[in-house]
Every structure is written in C-alpha cells, then in structure tokens.
Design a protein around this motif. Sequence first.
Motif, short mmCIF file in Angstrom:
data_model
loop_
_atom_site.label_atom_id
_atom_site.label_comp_id
_atom_site.label_asym_id
_atom_site.label_seq_id
_atom_site.Cartn_x
_atom_site.Cartn_y
_atom_site.Cartn_z
N ARG A 176 38.19 31.56 49.86
CA ARG A 176 37.02 32.27 50.37
C ARG A 176 37.31 33.76 50.51
O ARG A 176 36.44 34.61 50.25
N ILE A 177 38.52 34.08 50.92
CA ILE A 177 38.90 35.49 51.05
C ILE A 177 38.98 36.15 49.68
O ILE A 177 38.52 37.27 49.48
N ALA A 178 39.56 35.44 48.72
CA ALA A 178 39.73 36.00 47.38
C ALA A 178 38.42 36.08 46.61
O ALA A 178 38.25 36.97 45.76
N PHE A 179 37.49 35.16 46.89
CA PHE A 179 36.22 35.11 46.16
C PHE A 179 35.06 35.02 47.16
O PHE A 179 34.42 33.98 47.30
N PRO A 180 34.78 36.13 47.85
CA PRO A 180 33.72 36.09 48.88
C PRO A 180 32.33 35.83 48.30
O PRO A 180 31.44 35.42 49.05
N GLN A 181 32.15 36.02 47.01
CA GLN A 181 30.84 35.78 46.40
C GLN A 181 30.60 34.31 46.11
O GLN A 181 29.47 33.91 45.78
N THR A 182 31.62 33.49 46.23
CA THR A 182 31.51 32.06 45.93
C THR A 182 31.42 31.27 47.22
O THR A 182 32.17 31.52 48.17
#
Length: 304
Positions: free
Chosen positions: A100-106
Amino acid sequence: MNQSIMMPAIAAARDTILVVGHGSREESGNQEIREFVDMWRARRPGWRIELCFIEFAPPELNACLQAVAANSARVLVVPLILNAAGHVKMEIPEAIEGARIAFPQTEFLLAPHLTACDPVLAILKRRLRKAMGALDMPDPTTTGVVVLGRGSSDRGANGEMAKMARWLLEEGDHELVDLAFTGITWPRLEKVVQRQVTLGMRQVVVLPYYLYTGTLMQRIHRQVEHLRGQYPQVRFACSEHFGFEDEIFELMDQRVEDLRAGVPDSRLPCDGCSYREIAHDLGHGHSHSHTHDHAHAHTEAQPA
C-alpha cells in the motif's frame, strides 16, 4: 447494452485476485497448489488470478504483491489456507501494508482464510463416510475418529480445528471424535489412538485436516502404518488431503465475490488492527522475504 449490466465486467477487469499459499519444502505440495489455481482459472475464465507463496516456493509474497499492484487498480488477496495463525494474522497484512505504501494508487483488500465452516465440514463428513465404507465393520459406535491437523501456538487456529471436530461429532453417530496435531501442540495422534483403543474402539478413522500433500501428509501415513503394527487388533483407515474438492473452489469464489460486493465481515479482521501493530512493535511480526540460510523461530508448525 444496458450500462448497469456492463459495469461489473468492467470493474472485474481492473482486479487482480492474488491467491496466497503457504508453501512447502515438498515440491509436490507446491505443485498441487499451482494445479488448483490453474483449475480455478479454468472455472473462472473472466478473472485474472495470480499465485504466490509465503515461504519455500516462488513467487514470493512481497515481490508478487508489488508486481500485480503495478498493473491493477485493485488487488484482492485471498489466502488458500485453512487456519489463521501467524502467517495469516501477521505476515500477509504486513506485506499488504508495504504494498500500500509503495502503490498508493492501488486498492488492496484482504479476505479471511477458509476458516471452520459448513463447506469444510461437508468435506470431512464425506471423507468419513468413504473411510467407513472401506472398513470391515462400518459401525460408528465402535469406530473412533481422529481429526488430525498441523497444530499451532495460536490458540485461535487450534480452536478452529476443535470446532470442526465438535461439529463432526454432533452431526454424526460416532461416540468418539477426537482432535490431534502433528506438531507444536498436543495431543499427538499416538496418544489419542491409545485413548480410543483403551475405551474399546475396534476401528479408528484418521481424517487429515490438510489441503495439499507434503512432508506432513507423508509422515501421517507412516504414523498410521506404525499404529497398525502397534495395534494389530484394530482396523485403521486414513483419508487423504482435500484441496481439490468443489467446496474449496466455491469458498474461494465466495471470498472474491464478498470482497467485491463489500459484504460486511468479508475482510480479514486483523487487517490494520492495532493489536497486530503492537505485536510488530514488540518484535513478534516477521517476513519470509529473506532467505532461510539461518535458523529462526516460527509461531506455528512447519508447512506440509
């Protein structure tokens, strides 16, 4: 075409379903999980389904989460695991936090494990009926039953197995339905069989509570052979693991459909809970993204 009919298909195309298997030192167990996922894809051709493992087999959980997140608007994480111990309650949510931190758009949604439930009970009842049919004297009053699982230091995981053994007792005619574990906690199979023989059981059915094959399933069959020699007056029957039963596919279907529909309680309760964060701060959480060249403690039995 009616736009309301098209919307679910459009939403589904944005999703990646990520199946999380435990992983085994025995490659045949990992291969069975891969075969399960291939069969599930064939049953659900419109779904994008990927697979990862917590340990012992590639692709690894953390790396796979980030790989699918890069190409998905939403990732539905579905553990293909029977009982919730440290891996389900700690490691999978921790890996999702990192993604979630690495891909906040997902968006990431985590489903519960398979749990103690009526569909799994139906499998156990069917396996018990088949085992009884293979015995010379299919009399439930003189046949003990042992539900045999991995065992964990997590009392909730052991409690789920105890629930299944109790349900099997209440919905059948057997006077003895006991619980045993292959490791970590007690009682062990040999002790439970000794008790059942002492109480007059002339036959014993062992029901392994396992989804797929592996080192522990192999050990169980060796243990049953040893028991046959130890108690020549007792007939033994031992069923197989049950990961390819229709009920397992249907449970996985239901997990995905519930997540998509936002059904209450469709998410793993400990996803983001404060107790897991406290445990992590105290050093109880751990990840398997590192290699296993060194020894380290586990809070549950080693995988099959």
